[in-house]
Design an enzyme around this catalytic site. Structure first.
Site, PDB file in Angstrom:
ATOM      1  N   ASP A   1       7.429 -10.279  14.432  1.00 53.42           N
ATOM      2  CA  ASP A   1       6.367 -11.241  14.177  1.00 53.42           C
ATOM      3  C   ASP A   1       5.125 -10.452  13.782  1.00 53.42           C
ATOM      4  O   ASP A   1       4.457  -9.845  14.621  1.00 53.42           O
ATOM      5  CB  ASP A   1       6.107 -12.067  15.443  1.00 53.42           C
ATOM      6  CG  ASP A   1       5.132 -13.218  15.211  1.00 53.42           C
ATOM      7  OD1 ASP A   1       4.344 -13.143  14.245  1.00 53.42           O
ATOM      8  OD2 ASP A   1       5.138 -14.175  16.004  1.00 53.42           O
TER       9      ASP A   1
ATOM     10  N   GLU B   1       0.863  -1.186   0.000  1.00 50.91           N
ATOM     11  CA  GLU B   1       0.000   0.000   0.000  1.00 50.91           C
ATOM     12  C   GLU B   1       0.901   1.239   0.000  1.00 50.91           C
ATOM     13  O   GLU B   1       1.029   1.960   1.000  1.00 50.91           O
ATOM     14  CB  GLU B   1      -0.924   0.000   1.215  1.00 50.91           C
ATOM     15  CG  GLU B   1      -1.997   1.068   1.137  1.00 50.91           C
ATOM     16  CD  GLU B   1      -2.888   1.095   2.372  1.00 50.91           C
ATOM     17  OE1 GLU B   1      -3.736   2.005   2.443  1.00 50.91           O
ATOM     18  OE2 GLU B   1      -2.735   0.250   3.260  1.00 50.91           O
TER      19      GLU B   1
ATOM     20  N   HIS C   1      -5.143   9.109  -3.365  1.00 46.76           N
ATOM     21  CA  HIS C   1      -4.823   7.743  -3.776  1.00 46.76           C
ATOM     22  C   HIS C   1      -4.749   7.629  -5.289  1.00 46.76           C
ATOM     23  O   HIS C   1      -3.826   6.993  -5.828  1.00 46.76           O
ATOM     24  CB  HIS C   1      -5.871   6.778  -3.218  1.00 46.76           C
ATOM     25  CG  HIS C   1      -5.554   6.273  -1.848  1.00 46.76           C
ATOM     26  ND1 HIS C   1      -4.953   5.067  -1.627  1.00 46.76           N
ATOM     27  CD2 HIS C   1      -5.728   6.836  -0.627  1.00 46.76           C
ATOM     28  CE1 HIS C   1      -4.777   4.880  -0.329  1.00 46.76           C
ATOM     29  NE2 HIS C   1      -5.244   5.946   0.305  1.00 46.76           N
TER      30      HIS C   1
END
Length: 352
Positions: free
Chosen positions: A246, A39, A341
């Site tokens: 993790d 992204e 975007h």
């Protein structure tokens, strides 16, 4: 079953964003941070928050308020009365438990013990200091030793499980926020009115309204658990992947609350991150790219145990604030988020 002959590597686009100006009890520096994500509009969004941090005296202040890793175990008794008697004995002999942990680990240190009884089941939640490690394996090893010690007291308890979900690992729960798990950090900044208007193209009043309406009211009607934020998970995952963490720990890591105040036109903005499960040593940290990233972040310096991980947690908290601030500012203006975007994706396609 066919065994894989070699480990494959999945490439993830990574960009160093910033620098971010950070101060506080864990970091006092200007630092670029690595964000690994598909992204990619996240990079300029966090970059906008980073730019604002450099325009404010002291930048983003991060306060690390607690550090611990937990493991809960299950022991079984004949009935609740026997489980209760065992829990009392465990509390009374906590010093003995702490000594056993210190004897089998150079870094693990027992901090607290909490118990819950359900029927004949005794859940014991151990909290440990783990130095610079996130501590998953360290606390499991310590818990194994403590189970053996408790059972040696002839309390009549039997082994149930090394992990009883009262920890609580990689699940959205209330207990982690109440009793603590991981590095707990609060990031905040006071942005003058002119910067809010010029850099964020909004006002403190509109930002505060959105924080209440979206993050607090919206999250509440959605049933969020001790959480009220726009997108902590985006920054956490990108930072975790770039630094060998993790990644599944973003489940509890993304639980946190964004808070804002309108101070006569100036914007006070804060992000609370109570469950940052991060470390600078341990699994994943030996990889060449991860090692280089941690060195560049200044998290490989010869410091007291825990200080490098504390610095990492501070940088992550500041990064989350940058991204949260920028996204919420965009959402105060109709159409801005989608326009940004589309423009970024179009520019990337033209460069490809």
């Amino acid at each position: 079953m066919t065994m894989l002959s070699a480990t494959e590597v999945t490439p993830i686009p990574t960009s160093w964003v910033g620098p971010i100006r950070v101060s506080g009890n864990a970091v006092d520096d200007e630092v670029r941070v690595p964000l690994a994500t598909y992204e990619t509009p996240l990079w300029p969004s966090v970059g906008r928050g980073a730019r604002i941090s450099r325009l404010v005296e002291g930048g983003i202040q991060v306060t690390v308020v607690d550090e611990r890793m937990t493991r809960s175990v299950i022991l079984t008794a004949t009935n609740a009365a026997q489980a209760h008697a065992a829990a009392q004995r465990i509390r009374e002999r906590q010093d003995e438990l702490a000594a056993a942990v210190s004897a089998q680990s150079s870094y693990a240190r027992l901090l607290e013990v909490h118990s819950e009884i359900v029927g004949n089941l005794l859940f014991i939640r151990f909290a440990f200091a783990t130095g610079d490690a996130s501590g998953h394996n360290m606390v499991t090893n310590a818990a194994d030793a403590l189970i053996a010690l408790v059972r040696s007291w002839e309390s009549g308890l039997e082994y149930g499980s090394i992990s009883g979900n009262y920890c609580s690992d990689k699940k959205a729960t209330a207990v982690n926020g109440i009793l603590g798990r991981g590095r707990s950090a609060v990031a905040d900044i006071l942005i003058p009115r002119e910067l809010v208007e010029q850099q964020l193209r909004t006002t403190a009043a509109r930002m505060c309204d959105l924080v209440v309406r979206k993050n607090l009211v919206g999250s509440t009607i959605a049933g969020a658990l001790r959480s009220g934020n726009a997108h902590y998970a985006n920054m956490l995952l990108a930072f975790y992947l770039a630094t060998g963490q993790d990644a599944a720990n973003i489940v509890e890591g993304s639980q946190g609350i964004t808070y804002a105040e309108n101070r006569d036109g100036d914007l006070y903005f804060s992000c609370q991150l109570p469950h940052l499960i991060v470390g600078t040593v341990g699994n994943g940290k030996h990889l060449t790219g991860v090692e280089a990233a941690l060195e560049r972040l200044g998290c490989r310096e010869p410091r007291e145990p825990g200080e490098n991980a504390r610095r990492l947690a501070g940088l992550i908290a500041a990064t989350v604030l940058c991204g949260e601030l920028s996204l919420l500012a965009a959402q105060t203006n109709p159409g801005e988020l989608m326009r940004a975007h589309v423009q970024l994706e179009r520019a990337q396609k033209e460069q490809a």
